[in-house]
Design an enzyme around this catalytic site. Sequence first.
Site, PDB file in Angstrom:
ATOM      1  N   ILE A 155       0.832  -1.202   0.000  1.00 49.65           N
ATOM      2  CA  ILE A 155       0.000   0.000   0.000  1.00 49.65           C
ATOM      3  C   ILE A 155       0.869   1.254   0.000  1.00 49.65           C
ATOM      4  O   ILE A 155       0.602   2.217  -0.732  1.00 49.65           O
ATOM      5  CB  ILE A 155      -0.934  -0.012   1.238  1.00 49.65           C
ATOM      6  CG1 ILE A 155      -1.969  -1.138   1.106  1.00 49.65           C
ATOM      7  CG2 ILE A 155      -1.612   1.333   1.431  1.00 49.65           C
ATOM      8  CD1 ILE A 155      -2.780  -1.404   2.377  1.00 49.65           C
ATOM      9  N   ASP A 174      11.802   2.598   4.309  1.00 44.33           N
ATOM     10  CA  ASP A 174      11.515   1.224   4.745  1.00 44.33           C
ATOM     11  C   ASP A 174      12.688   0.742   5.590  1.00 44.33           C
ATOM     12  O   ASP A 174      13.637   1.501   5.868  1.00 44.33           O
ATOM     13  CB  ASP A 174      11.250   0.303   3.539  1.00 44.33           C
ATOM     14  CG  ASP A 174      10.174  -0.745   3.829  1.00 44.33           C
ATOM     15  OD1 ASP A 174      10.457  -1.659   4.645  1.00 44.33           O
ATOM     16  OD2 ASP A 174       9.069  -0.660   3.279  1.00 44.33           O
ATOM     17  N   ASN A 220       2.575   4.894   7.327  1.00 48.11           N
ATOM     18  CA  ASN A 220       1.927   3.704   6.742  1.00 48.11           C
ATOM     19  C   ASN A 220       2.477   2.382   7.281  1.00 48.11           C
ATOM     20  O   ASN A 220       1.769   1.374   7.306  1.00 48.11           O
ATOM     21  CB  ASN A 220       2.116   3.768   5.215  1.00 48.11           C
ATOM     22  CG  ASN A 220       1.771   2.462   4.529  1.00 48.11           C
ATOM     23  OD1 ASN A 220       0.606   2.133   4.361  1.00 48.11           O
ATOM     24  ND2 ASN A 220       2.795   1.704   4.152  1.00 48.11           N
ATOM     25  N   TYR A 222      -3.047  -7.215  16.793  1.00 48.90           N
ATOM     26  CA  TYR A 222      -3.024  -6.333  15.616  1.00 48.90           C
ATOM     27  C   TYR A 222      -4.242  -5.402  15.644  1.00 48.90           C
ATOM     28  O   TYR A 222      -4.110  -4.192  15.475  1.00 48.90           O
ATOM     29  CB  TYR A 222      -3.026  -7.180  14.340  1.00 48.90           C
ATOM     30  CG  TYR A 222      -3.142  -6.389  13.058  1.00 48.90           C
ATOM     31  CD1 TYR A 222      -2.028  -5.804  12.472  1.00 48.90           C
ATOM     32  CD2 TYR A 222      -4.379  -6.205  12.427  1.00 48.90           C
ATOM     33  CE1 TYR A 222      -2.131  -5.076  11.290  1.00 48.90           C
ATOM     34  CE2 TYR A 222      -4.501  -5.483  11.257  1.00 48.90           C
ATOM     35  CZ  TYR A 222      -3.370  -4.919  10.689  1.00 48.90           C
ATOM     36  OH  TYR A 222      -3.485  -4.182   9.524  1.00 48.90           O
ATOM     37  N   LYS A 255      -4.515  -1.207  15.952  1.00 49.62           N
ATOM     38  CA  LYS A 255      -5.155  -0.330  14.960  1.00 49.62           C
ATOM     39  C   LYS A 255      -6.260   0.528  15.597  1.00 49.62           C
ATOM     40  O   LYS A 255      -6.536   1.626  15.132  1.00 49.62           O
ATOM     41  CB  LYS A 255      -5.686  -1.166  13.785  1.00 49.62           C
ATOM     42  CG  LYS A 255      -4.569  -1.855  12.979  1.00 49.62           C
ATOM     43  CD  LYS A 255      -3.599  -0.839  12.351  1.00 49.62           C
ATOM     44  CE  LYS A 255      -2.537  -1.483  11.498  1.00 49.62           C
ATOM     45  NZ  LYS A 255      -1.614  -0.503  10.879  1.00 49.62           N
ATOM     46  N   PRO A 273      -8.039   0.458   5.622  1.00 52.52           N
ATOM     47  CA  PRO A 273      -8.305  -0.466   4.511  1.00 52.52           C
ATOM     48  C   PRO A 273      -8.974  -1.739   5.001  1.00 52.52           C
ATOM     49  O   PRO A 273      -8.954  -2.059   6.194  1.00 52.52           O
ATOM     50  CB  PRO A 273      -6.895  -0.770   3.958  1.00 52.52           C
ATOM     51  CG  PRO A 273      -5.967   0.224   4.589  1.00 52.52           C
ATOM     52  CD  PRO A 273      -6.592   0.602   5.890  1.00 52.52           C
ATOM     53  N   GLY A 274      -9.524  -2.493   4.026  1.00 45.40           N
ATOM     54  CA  GLY A 274     -10.153  -3.771   4.341  1.00 45.40           C
ATOM     55  C   GLY A 274      -9.199  -4.918   4.065  1.00 45.40           C
ATOM     56  O   GLY A 274      -8.193  -5.083   4.756  1.00 45.40           O
ATOM     57  N   ILE A 275      -9.481  -5.678   3.028  1.00 53.09           N
ATOM     58  CA  ILE A 275      -8.647  -6.837   2.654  1.00 53.09           C
ATOM     59  C   ILE A 275      -7.928  -6.444   1.366  1.00 53.09           C
ATOM     60  O   ILE A 275      -8.525  -6.433   0.292  1.00 53.09           O
ATOM     61  CB  ILE A 275      -9.526  -8.087   2.387  1.00 53.09           C
ATOM     62  CG1 ILE A 275     -10.585  -8.272   3.489  1.00 53.09           C
ATOM     63  CG2 ILE A 275      -8.643  -9.318   2.218  1.00 53.09           C
ATOM     64  CD1 ILE A 275     -10.057  -8.448   4.879  1.00 53.09           C
ATOM     65  N   GLY A 295      -4.798  -6.784  -1.421  1.00 50.52           N
ATOM     66  CA  GLY A 295      -3.867  -7.758  -1.988  1.00 50.52           C
ATOM     67  C   GLY A 295      -2.428  -7.272  -1.918  1.00 50.52           C
ATOM     68  O   GLY A 295      -1.919  -6.648  -2.840  1.00 50.52           O
TER      69      GLY A 295
END
Length: 276
Positions: A14, A33, A97, A171, A175, A201-203, A205
């Site tokens: 993301i 990162d 993020n 987790y 959040k 966000p949801g699910i 990829g």
Amino acid sequence: MPRVAIVTGSARGIGKKIALRLAADGYSVCINDIPSAKDDITAVVDEINAMSSQNETSSSRPRAIGVVADVTSSSSVEAMVRETVEKLGPLTLMVANAGIAQIKRLLDVTEADIDQVFTVNFKGVFNCYTHAARQMIAQGDPQAAAGVGVYKIVGASSIAGFKSLAALGIYSASKWAVRGLTQAMAMEMAPHKITVNAYAPGIVGTPMWDKIDEELGGIEGRAQGETRKVYSSNAALGRTSEPEDVAGLVGGFLATQDSDFVTGQTMVVDGGIFFT
Ligand code: NAD
């Protein structure tokens, strides 16, 4: 004057899509990162700088730098903010993020498990929120310093920050904590013309869901790939999210002047799984 953003955990997933969206919209971006992702950081920086050379005549030419830093370290985040401002200009947006998932039933959770998740998902976001805010306050009035109406701080929550998920208990709690921090920070930062919001966000990829799929599927007895499908099947819009769906909310709204009067919110982008 280019707007300047830091996006943490942006070597992949993301965060990467948010950074690419911001760069496409004219932001200069710090790609951040952890050390093991150094090559991926370089690849994202190169991709953005290739975009800028194609647009060399544009006054909003994007530029990118890469900074390896672990967001759990306050001094590393402080140094990353300093380096970004030195190389790209006044900081106008922080996107906190970076996050990690942990799949464990609560009765199996150890103190070390709690420390690991909360140190990245809560303390990491706290470090980013507060060091960005100190820098923004030091820059002074956002219009005079950077040509924007307000400075913006944005953090990663989740739909698990509204409705906890079984086997993702710690987790989920981390959040919820981001959502609480975002509300308090929004109130404290308002006098400084800084808005503070989060995305949920949801699910999606990404490699994070590859891990959840494998480990949660293992606990709940499903074959590889099935858990993502089961959880996504609750979405009214009928599919798993793409990272671009989240980048649309963050880059296309929370990072723009259209959200200047929005603060303290955690905005769900999940295709209609959870309704706030
Ligand atoms: P991901 O695992 O694909 O990417 C996360 C990135 O963060 C990785 O590159 C990782 O190396 C980096 N990172 C981890 N710890 C770090 C640290 N201490 N310092 C700096 N960087 C660090 O995850 P993603 O799916 O892209 O998730 C991004 C954010 O969105 C996370 O906060 C996650 O909790 C949240 N989220 C994701 C989903 C989803 O379905 N994927 C859903 C809700 C919320």
